[in-house]
Design an enzyme around this catalytic site. Sequence first.
Site, PDB file in Angstrom:
ATOM      1  N   SER A  80       0.832  -1.209   0.000  1.00  0.00           N
ATOM      2  CA  SER A  80       0.000   0.000   0.000  1.00  0.00           C
ATOM      3  C   SER A  80       0.868   1.261   0.000  1.00  0.00           C
ATOM      4  O   SER A  80       2.021   1.245   0.433  1.00  0.00           O
ATOM      5  CB  SER A  80      -0.900   0.031   1.237  1.00  0.00           C
TER       6      SER A  80
HETATM    7  N1  SAH Z   1      -0.927  -4.820   4.042  1.00  0.00           N
HETATM    8  C1  SAH Z   1      -0.095  -5.091   2.893  1.00  0.00           C
HETATM    9  C2  SAH Z   1      -0.723  -4.667   1.570  1.00  0.00           C
HETATM   10  C3  SAH Z   1      -1.909  -5.439   1.293  1.00  0.00           C
HETATM   11  S1  SAH Z   1      -2.430  -5.608  -0.378  1.00  0.00           S
HETATM   12  C4  SAH Z   1       1.279  -4.499   3.029  1.00  0.00           C
HETATM   13  O1  SAH Z   1       1.554  -3.827   4.023  1.00  0.00           O
HETATM   14  O2  SAH Z   1       2.105  -4.731   2.140  1.00  0.00           O
HETATM   15  C5  SAH Z   1      -3.765  -6.732  -0.043  1.00  0.00           C
HETATM   16  C6  SAH Z   1      -3.340  -8.138   0.321  1.00  0.00           C
HETATM   17  O3  SAH Z   1      -4.511  -8.875   0.670  1.00  0.00           O
HETATM   18  C7  SAH Z   1      -2.710  -8.916  -0.841  1.00  0.00           C
HETATM   19  O4  SAH Z   1      -1.460  -9.416  -0.445  1.00  0.00           O
HETATM   20  C8  SAH Z   1      -3.709 -10.031  -1.106  1.00  0.00           C
HETATM   21  O5  SAH Z   1      -3.109 -11.236  -1.556  1.00  0.00           O
HETATM   22  C9  SAH Z   1      -4.367 -10.207   0.244  1.00  0.00           C
HETATM   23  N2  SAH Z   1      -5.676 -10.842   0.227  1.00  0.00           N
HETATM   24  C10 SAH Z   1      -6.638 -10.782  -0.740  1.00  0.00           C
HETATM   25  N3  SAH Z   1      -7.719 -11.491  -0.372  1.00  0.00           N
HETATM   26  C11 SAH Z   1      -7.452 -12.017   0.845  1.00  0.00           C
HETATM   27  C12 SAH Z   1      -8.184 -12.844   1.751  1.00  0.00           C
HETATM   28  N4  SAH Z   1      -9.406 -13.287   1.462  1.00  0.00           N
HETATM   29  N5  SAH Z   1      -7.610 -13.185   2.918  1.00  0.00           N
HETATM   30  C13 SAH Z   1      -6.353 -12.749   3.240  1.00  0.00           C
HETATM   31  N6  SAH Z   1      -5.617 -11.959   2.424  1.00  0.00           N
HETATM   32  C14 SAH Z   1      -6.157 -11.598   1.246  1.00  0.00           C
END
Ligand code: SAH
Length: 215
Positions: A64
């Site tokens: 992010s």
């Molecule tokens: N917090 C992260 C950025 C998140 S991007 C950081 O600091 O880098 C969103 C993330 O959510 C992605 O890695 C994606 O694979 C994950 N994601 C998507 N659907 C999900 C689910 N149902 N359960 C857990 N993670 C999920």
Amino acid sequence: MLDTYRHKGMRKKLVESIKQKGITNENILNAINKIPRHLFLDSSFLEYAYDDKPFPIGSGQTISQPYTVAFQSQLLDVQKGNKVLEIGSGSGYQACVLEELGAKVFSIERQKKLYLKTKTFIAELGYKARFFYGDGNKGVPAFAPYDRILITAAAPEISNELLKQLKPGGKLIVPLGKGDVQTMIRITKTADNKLIEEKFGSFRFVPMLRNKADD
Ligand code: SAH
């Protein structure tokens, strides 16, 4: 894993720009000043690591934008010793920010490759956050209830399982919406288990996966 004066200087500038965009919480600004974000990105992005922008991290996912990390962290209102569940570990950067704020961090990721990479890397950096592989819609019941829950992917809805894992008095932050743009929502669970909803503007997150098969 190298953190140089040049990187530290770039981080200071990043912190200044986030401050100017309205982040006032000193603990959050200190965390961003401290965490070597360039180590969370592939080396080809090194020069851009301290721009206030999101970046690809593999498996079609992104780390992010620092401002968004700071904004969500500020809304979450973490207190020292809080148990915090993060949905969407991604690069692990947000998990480290939460840990710097004094949280005990539990973080779940749906992409196995990313989960494996992040879990190893974050431990190498010296953080204690615990990582889980699975569907965040189900939460991590083994360690529930949580004082805070932070969803870092766009959710079309909030599952009851997650809401159940929030303590009375707890807060949950989620970018909620079905389309490209979501509304940042804070849900507060009162002492008598009522849910209060507040809205905090529009954001763009990668979608939260549902019914995805295990890798
Ligand atoms: N917090 C992260 C950025 C998140 S991007 C950081 O600091 O880098 C969103 C993330 O959510 C992605 O890695 C994606 O694979 C994950 N994601 C998507 N659907 C999900 C689910 N149902 N359960 C857990 N993670 C999920």
